[in-house]
Write a protein that holds these residues in place. Structure first.
Motif, mmCIF file in Angstrom:
data_model
loop_
_atom_site.group_PDB
_atom_site.id
_atom_site.type_symbol
_atom_site.label_atom_id
_atom_site.label_comp_id
_atom_site.label_asym_id
_atom_site.label_seq_id
_atom_site.Cartn_x
_atom_site.Cartn_y
_atom_site.Cartn_z
ATOM 1 N N UNK A 262 0.820 -1.202 0.000
ATOM 2 C CA UNK A 262 0.000 0.000 0.000
ATOM 3 C C UNK A 262 0.857 1.256 0.000
ATOM 4 N N UNK A 263 0.225 2.394 -0.181
ATOM 5 C CA UNK A 263 0.936 3.656 -0.025
ATOM 6 C C UNK A 263 -0.043 4.742 0.383
ATOM 7 N N UNK A 264 0.518 5.789 0.958
ATOM 8 C CA UNK A 264 -0.279 6.933 1.381
ATOM 9 C C UNK A 264 0.405 8.211 0.924
ATOM 10 N N UNK A 265 -0.354 9.089 0.281
ATOM 11 C CA UNK A 265 0.126 10.423 -0.085
ATOM 12 C C UNK A 265 -0.469 11.389 0.930
ATOM 13 N N UNK A 266 0.364 11.854 1.853
ATOM 14 C CA UNK A 266 -0.156 12.511 3.047
ATOM 15 C C UNK A 266 0.167 13.998 3.100
ATOM 16 N N UNK A 267 -0.837 14.773 3.442
ATOM 17 C CA UNK A 267 -0.661 16.153 3.873
ATOM 18 C C UNK A 267 -0.735 16.132 5.400
ATOM 19 N N UNK A 268 0.409 16.085 6.090
ATOM 20 C CA UNK A 268 0.407 15.882 7.547
ATOM 21 C C UNK A 268 -0.387 16.928 8.320
ATOM 22 N N UNK A 269 -0.421 18.143 7.809
ATOM 23 C CA UNK A 269 -1.143 19.203 8.514
ATOM 24 C C UNK A 269 -2.655 19.081 8.383
ATOM 25 N N UNK A 270 -3.114 18.215 7.476
ATOM 26 C CA UNK A 270 -4.543 17.993 7.217
ATOM 27 C C UNK A 270 -5.273 19.256 6.755
ATOM 28 N N UNK A 271 -4.516 20.148 6.121
ATOM 29 C CA UNK A 271 -5.152 21.305 5.482
ATOM 30 C C UNK A 271 -5.870 20.883 4.204
ATOM 31 N N UNK A 272 -5.411 19.791 3.629
ATOM 32 C CA UNK A 272 -5.990 19.245 2.410
ATOM 33 C C UNK A 272 -6.208 17.750 2.613
ATOM 34 N N UNK A 273 -7.060 17.135 1.804
ATOM 35 C CA UNK A 273 -7.240 15.684 1.919
ATOM 36 C C UNK A 273 -5.988 14.932 1.479
ATOM 37 N N UNK A 274 -5.726 13.809 2.127
ATOM 38 C CA UNK A 274 -4.645 12.921 1.726
ATOM 39 C C UNK A 274 -5.220 11.825 0.835
ATOM 40 N N UNK A 275 -4.349 11.175 0.076
ATOM 41 C CA UNK A 275 -4.794 10.182 -0.902
ATOM 42 C C UNK A 275 -4.090 8.847 -0.646
ATOM 43 N N UNK A 276 -4.860 7.762 -0.743
ATOM 44 C CA UNK A 276 -4.362 6.436 -0.387
ATOM 45 C C UNK A 276 -4.577 5.503 -1.568
ATOM 46 N N UNK A 277 -3.494 4.827 -1.975
ATOM 47 C CA UNK A 277 -3.535 4.024 -3.195
ATOM 48 C C UNK A 277 -2.548 2.872 -3.128
ATOM 49 N N UNK A 278 -2.829 1.771 -3.828
ATOM 50 C CA UNK A 278 -1.853 0.685 -3.902
ATOM 51 C C UNK A 278 -0.647 1.101 -4.725
ATOM 52 N N UNK A 279 0.475 0.449 -4.481
ATOM 53 C CA UNK A 279 1.693 0.754 -5.225
ATOM 54 C C UNK A 279 1.561 0.339 -6.690
ATOM 55 N N UNK A 280 0.830 -0.744 -6.940
ATOM 56 C CA UNK A 280 0.775 -1.287 -8.298
ATOM 57 C C UNK A 280 0.000 -0.378 -9.252
ATOM 58 N N UNK A 281 0.147 -0.621 -10.537
ATOM 59 C CA UNK A 281 -0.563 0.134 -11.559
ATOM 60 C C UNK A 281 -1.854 -0.543 -11.975
ATOM 61 N N UNK A 282 -2.339 -0.158 -13.155
ATOM 62 C CA UNK A 282 -3.639 -0.651 -13.622
ATOM 63 C C UNK A 282 -3.559 -2.043 -14.244
ATOM 64 N N UNK A 283 -2.345 -2.547 -14.492
ATOM 65 C CA UNK A 283 -2.110 -3.919 -14.976
ATOM 66 C C UNK A 283 -3.070 -4.330 -16.084
ATOM 67 N N UNK A 284 -3.016 -3.654 -17.232
ATOM 68 C CA UNK A 284 -3.966 -3.981 -18.307
ATOM 69 C C UNK A 284 -3.882 -5.417 -18.804
ATOM 70 N N UNK A 285 -2.748 -6.079 -18.581
ATOM 71 C CA UNK A 285 -2.606 -7.458 -19.056
ATOM 72 C C UNK A 285 -3.485 -8.442 -18.296
ATOM 73 N N UNK A 286 -3.888 -8.076 -17.064
ATOM 74 C CA UNK A 286 -4.753 -8.985 -16.302
ATOM 75 C C UNK A 286 -6.102 -8.358 -15.982
ATOM 76 N N UNK A 287 -6.324 -7.131 -16.436
ATOM 77 C CA UNK A 287 -7.601 -6.468 -16.155
ATOM 78 C C UNK A 287 -8.761 -7.269 -16.736
ATOM 79 N N UNK A 288 -9.809 -7.401 -15.952
ATOM 80 C CA UNK A 288 -10.984 -8.131 -16.405
ATOM 81 C C UNK A 288 -10.940 -9.618 -16.152
ATOM 82 N N UNK A 289 -9.800 -10.128 -15.711
ATOM 83 C CA UNK A 289 -9.669 -11.564 -15.462
ATOM 84 C C UNK A 289 -10.018 -11.942 -14.024
#
Length: 368
Positions: A262-289
């Motif tokens: 996992x990963x977190x894109x953090x604004x520690x001061x919480x003045x703005x929302x932080x964003x949380x996302x997996x490290x991996x990409x969209x993996x089009x070769x296995x998408x839909x499977x």
């Protein structure tokens, strides 16, 4: 009652599939917690959206997102749209505009997962990647295009303020979690301006403000080798945008793969929302499977809850993930099994439900 507004951006490819499982896990928590409510809104900002509208998100997209407490992001990328478009028109504006200058990535051995390394057990460290400037700066350009003399310049931008805040975030985490050492990734022997500035401030900050922490400064080419040779020796790694990006993927690889990280894109001061996302990409070769591993996305949701002040619920998710992996009955293809994305997500949800059942049973015994 704790209520949060969550912006959900599934994105492309397997992002949509793994996001569905993360949302199911969050719904299980909502069902069992009387004081916990998530108001989730889905945003279909993706490559399909770009092909229809000519942009990755609406013109007022950032204004819309700013009203949310956090952003749960899936993955982006599609062969029909250039990668620099999907990145620089969606992820980068969110990270930079919302001052998400901390990219936090845990690298941890998980039960039931065999590391590719012969010495891969008991790895447990975190990477603090500078996320708002550095090598990933939109500064530079090209001249004399199509000519033999064509020239490209890409500027790295490092500021005292930018270096200070990422280093302090890493040190604060280290002290809070009982760590003794911070490792800094550098290359100041060859990149003599930006990386020397980095080294100077890292050394100054730790010496003057965090004297109980030891500083280990290592050239990036040696550091990638040490990640493989002695990964257990690291506790907290702090790095520039590019170096942190590369180290994070290597870290994921040595503990079992991108599907677990996992990963977190953090604004520690919480003045703005932080964003949380997996490290991996969209993996089009296995998408839909329906074979993508949803653990990284679900764990990212756990990081989100921790950031929002519900460390108790974050712990329930992580405990459930570890329980499923320890049993070893349900595994997706990337970790040696044949379970579907939905089956893995369901198994994790079931383990969370089991935790509540155990708690209720214990409480009933007390009152009896």
């Amino acid at each position: 009652m704790t209520e949060f507004k969550i912006a959900v951006i599934p994105g492309d490819g397997i992002g949509v599939e793994v996001m569905a499982e993360a949302l199911k896990v969050l719904s299980v928590l909502e069902e069992h917690e009387q004081d916990f409510v998530l108001h989730k809104e889905n945003f279909e900002w993706s490559s399909d959206y770009y092909l229809e509208h000519g942009r990755m998100m609406p013109e007022d997209g950032l204004v819309t997102l700013q009203s949310y407490d956090a952003i749960l992001f899936g993955a982006i990328g599609d062969a029909r749209v250039p990668d620099d478009v999907t990145i620089w028109e969606l992820i980068m504006p969110i990270r930079k505009q919302f001052q998400q200058y901390v990219n936090f990535r845990p690298v941890k051995s998980l039960p039931g997962i065999t590391s590719p390394l012969s010495n891969g057990d008991d790895i447990d460290f975190v990477i603090f990647r500078e996320n708002a400037e550095g090598e990933y700066s939109n500064s530079g350009g090209r001249m004399f295009e199509t000519q033999h003399s064509e020239m490209a310049i890409q500027n790295t931008i490092m500021t005292t303020a930018g270096i200070e805040r990422i280093v302090k975030a890493a040190c604060e985490y280290a002290e809070k979690n009982g760590k003794k050492k911070v490792t800094s990734a550098t290359k100041s022997n060859a990149i003599i301006h930006s990386m020397k500035l980095w080294d100077e401030h890292v050394k100054r900050i730790i010496k003057n403000e965090y004297p109980n922490l030891a500083l280990e400064s290592i050239y990036i080419d040696a550091l990638v080798a040490y990640f493989v040779q002695r990964p257990q020796s690291f506790e907290v790694v702090v790095a520039s945008n590019l170096f942190g990006d590369i180290l994070s993927d290597l870290g994921s690889g040595i503990v079992g793969g991108l599907g677990l990280s996992p990963s977190a894109n953090i604004n520690p001061e919480k003045q703005f929302p932080s964003m949380f996302e997996p490290v991996h990409g969209s993996a089009p070769d296995i998408a839909g499977k329906e074979i993508a591993n949803p653990i990284a996305q679900i764990w990212s949701a756990a990081l989100m809850l921790d950031h929002l002040g519900r460390a108790d619920l974050s712990a329930k998710i992580i405990n459930a993930i570890e329980s499923v992996l320890l049993e070893g009955k349900i595994k997706t293809a990337d970790i040696g099994g044949n379970a579907t994305t939905e089956q893995m997500g369901a198994a994790i949800s079931d383990k969370i439900i089991e935790q509540y059942a155990i708690k209720e049973d214990e409480e009933s015994k007390i009152w009896t």
